[in-house]
Design a protein around this motif. Structure first.
Motif, short mmCIF file in Angstrom:
data_model
loop_
_atom_site.label_atom_id
_atom_site.label_comp_id
_atom_site.label_asym_id
_atom_site.label_seq_id
_atom_site.Cartn_x
_atom_site.Cartn_y
_atom_site.Cartn_z
N TYR A 1 -3.86 8.55 -4.22
CA TYR A 1 -2.99 7.57 -4.84
C TYR A 1 -2.30 8.47 -5.86
O TYR A 1 -3.01 9.10 -6.87
N ILE B 1 -10.01 9.12 -3.28
CA ILE B 1 -11.44 8.44 -2.73
C ILE B 1 -11.66 8.88 -1.19
O ILE B 1 -10.70 9.45 -0.48
N LYS C 1 -5.65 10.06 -7.85
CA LYS C 1 -6.82 9.40 -7.68
C LYS C 1 -7.11 9.76 -6.09
O LYS C 1 -6.30 9.46 -5.44
N PHE D 1 -2.89 -0.25 -3.97
CA PHE D 1 -3.05 -0.90 -2.71
C PHE D 1 -3.56 -2.34 -3.37
O PHE D 1 -4.26 -2.77 -4.01
N ASP E 1 -11.00 -6.51 3.05
CA ASP E 1 -11.40 -5.46 4.17
C ASP E 1 -11.55 -5.92 5.71
O ASP E 1 -11.82 -5.20 6.40
N GLN F 1 -13.42 6.92 2.17
CA GLN F 1 -14.25 5.64 2.52
C GLN F 1 -14.74 5.49 3.96
O GLN F 1 -14.03 6.35 4.83
N SER G 1 -6.51 -1.73 -5.50
CA SER G 1 -6.59 -0.76 -6.15
C SER G 1 -5.40 -0.73 -7.22
O SER G 1 -4.26 -0.85 -6.70
N THR H 1 -10.68 -0.21 -8.97
CA THR H 1 -10.91 -0.99 -8.02
C THR H 1 -11.23 -2.44 -8.49
O THR H 1 -12.29 -2.38 -9.16
N HIS I 1 -5.99 -7.30 -1.23
CA HIS I 1 -6.33 -7.62 0.42
C HIS I 1 -7.79 -7.64 0.63
O HIS I 1 -8.53 -7.57 -0.31
N TRP J 1 -16.15 2.41 6.77
CA TRP J 1 -16.60 0.89 6.99
C TRP J 1 -17.80 1.12 8.21
O TRP J 1 -17.76 1.95 8.76
N HIS K 1 -9.76 -7.86 -3.26
CA HIS K 1 -9.71 -6.71 -4.14
C HIS K 1 -8.65 -5.77 -4.16
O HIS K 1 -7.78 -6.12 -2.96
N ARG L 1 0.98 -1.19 0.30
CA ARG L 1 -0.13 0.05 0.06
C ARG L 1 0.88 1.36 -0.05
O ARG L 1 1.67 1.64 0.81
#
Ligand code: AKG
Ligand code: FE2
Length: 421
Positions: free
Chosen positions: A281, A384, A382, A287, A292, A386, A373, A324, A290, A388, A371, A243
């Protein structure tokens, strides 16, 4: 379906256990091969150089070889792997990472050997078997349920989408979307959200126009705030997970529009939301593969992560990486004459959200959601944001003083402004 998955999990554990055994067998094989080379090469040289004594020397060496070489108990009882095996592992820098992102690093068990070209095992410079992606992220067991979307369908109705969520966190999509999967309440800029199914099982959803351009810019600007906590992700050399992006952990109260929309979309208690994280990024950053899910050692804070809500704050053109990507999920070409399928990739589109579920409703991880990136190729970064969603109330760790309660009023005000309440 869930019990099937549970069996799959057990099978995965058995596969990991097998790594130790197959690796031991590999080490024995390596030892025998080296032993044979050590004996046979001098034998060959000796025989070529000294023809007069060839027959007696050969007899002598062959008997020594059969006493301690192939098939003998001795080399198996005293594997010289001990020395290499106890070699210190390279530091992975895991402690430098945000504690709430599971990075899967190579098992402390010796990894299994894998054949590369022509059936030859891949060995490192010490002749030890090299861990491969399959060791660290084992392939899904045969028979695992994977249902892509039907390429002949133009779109899925809200009821069809809702049905795909039955094993995962309970979300009532009808609060936000009509039966045609269009947002019921227009955004501040007049655009309308649309929810689309990208994969049926495991369910993966996209929400177009989740944030407006202005909302994306407003959230991105939080990365320059002194209130956000910056973490430069470590590069994992010597490990297969990498990452290299930069993250900013935000106060809930600093991203009220994200909170209001996530809260209304998912209809979940504010307390179950993890700290919102903005990620950047740059060129060459990524990344890699991995899950989550939260490692079992950290489940005491909020339990498992049940949902990943990832919103793209910038767009990245298709040929510039940054998508992704789900390893095991497929997207069939929307071409009736072709049965070609490709990996499921969501290319960043400013304002669009990606929603998927790292674990089932009861907290068992759903490994189908492995998944990454993709490495960024373009010069424009890029971005993002996020968040959880956990099983139970989650105690924020960063930045210091972050609290759900401090954000409740601003979130409710924003909800009213957006017309949600
Ligand atoms: O940036 C992406 O596309 C994926 C990020 C991600 O998977 C993560 O941060 O856990
Ligand atoms: Fe992730």
């Amino acid at each position: 379906m869930q019990s099937q998955h549970y069996e799959d999990q057990q099978q995965k554990q058995r596969q990991l256990d097998n790594i130790t055994n197959s690796c031991y067998r590999m080490e024995v094989y390596r030892r025998k091969t080296s032993f044979a080379v050590v004996l046979l090469v001098p034998l060959f040289v000796f025989c070529c150089c000294d023809v007069r004594s060839r027959s007696s020397s050969t007899c002598c060496l062959v008997s020594a070889f059969s006493a301690g070489g192939f098939g003998s108990g001795k080399s198996q009882q005293t594997p010289k792997s001990k020395k290499n095996g106890s070699r210190k592992r390279k530091r992975t820098g895991l402690s430098d990472l945000p504690s709430n992102t599971k990075m899967v690093i190579p098992s402390t068990k010796t990894p299994s050997s894998h054949t590369s070209d022509g059936g030859q095992p891949k060995l490192d410079k010490w002749g030890l078997p090299v861990a491969t992606l399959d060791d660290i992220f084992p392939p899904l067991p045969p028979g695992t349920e994977l249902i892509p979307i039907d390429p002949s369908k133009d779109s899925y109705s809200l009821s069809e989408i809702q049905r795909c969520l039955s094993d995962h966190i309970s979300i009532d999509l009808s609060r936000f979307f009509d039966e045609n999967a269009n947002g019921k309440i227009p955004n501040q800029d007049g655009s309308t959200m649309k929810i689309r199914l990208l994969h049926q099982s495991p369910p993966v959803l996209a929400v177009e126009n989740f944030l407006t351009e202005a909302e994306c810019q407003e959230i991105q600007s939080q990365s320059t705030s002194t209130r956000a906590h910056q973490v430069d992700s470590a590069t994992f050399r010597g490990s297969l997970s990498t990452r290299t992006s930069t993250s900013w952990f935000c106060h809930y109260s600093d991203v009220p529009v994200l909170l209001a929309k996530a809260h209304y979309l998912l209809d979940i208690p504010l307390e179950t939301m993890e700290e919102p994280q903005i990620v950047r990024y740059g060129r060459g950053q990524e990344f890699s593969w991995h899950y989550d899910e939260v490692p079992s050692s950290q489940l005491d804070n909020g339990g498992q992560r049940l949902a990943t809500l990832l919103v793209y704050l910038t767009s990245v053109p298709e040929n510039k990486g940054g998508g992704t990507t789900f390893r095991d999920l497929r997207r069939h070409e929307n071409n009736h004459s072709s049965s070609a399928s490709t990996e499921l990739v969501m290319q960043p589109q400013q304002g669009s959200a990606l929603l998927f579920f790292p674990a089932f409703a009861d907290g068992r991880p759903d490994d189908r959601t492995l998944h990454k990136s993709h490495v960024m190729d373009g010069t424009d970064p890029k971005w993002i944001v996020q968040m959880w969603v956990h099983q139970y109330p989650y105690n924020p760790v960063l930045p210091a003083g972050n609290s759900h309660e401090a954000a409740r009023t601003v979130m409710e005000e924003m909800s009213r402004k957006l017309g949600y309440s």
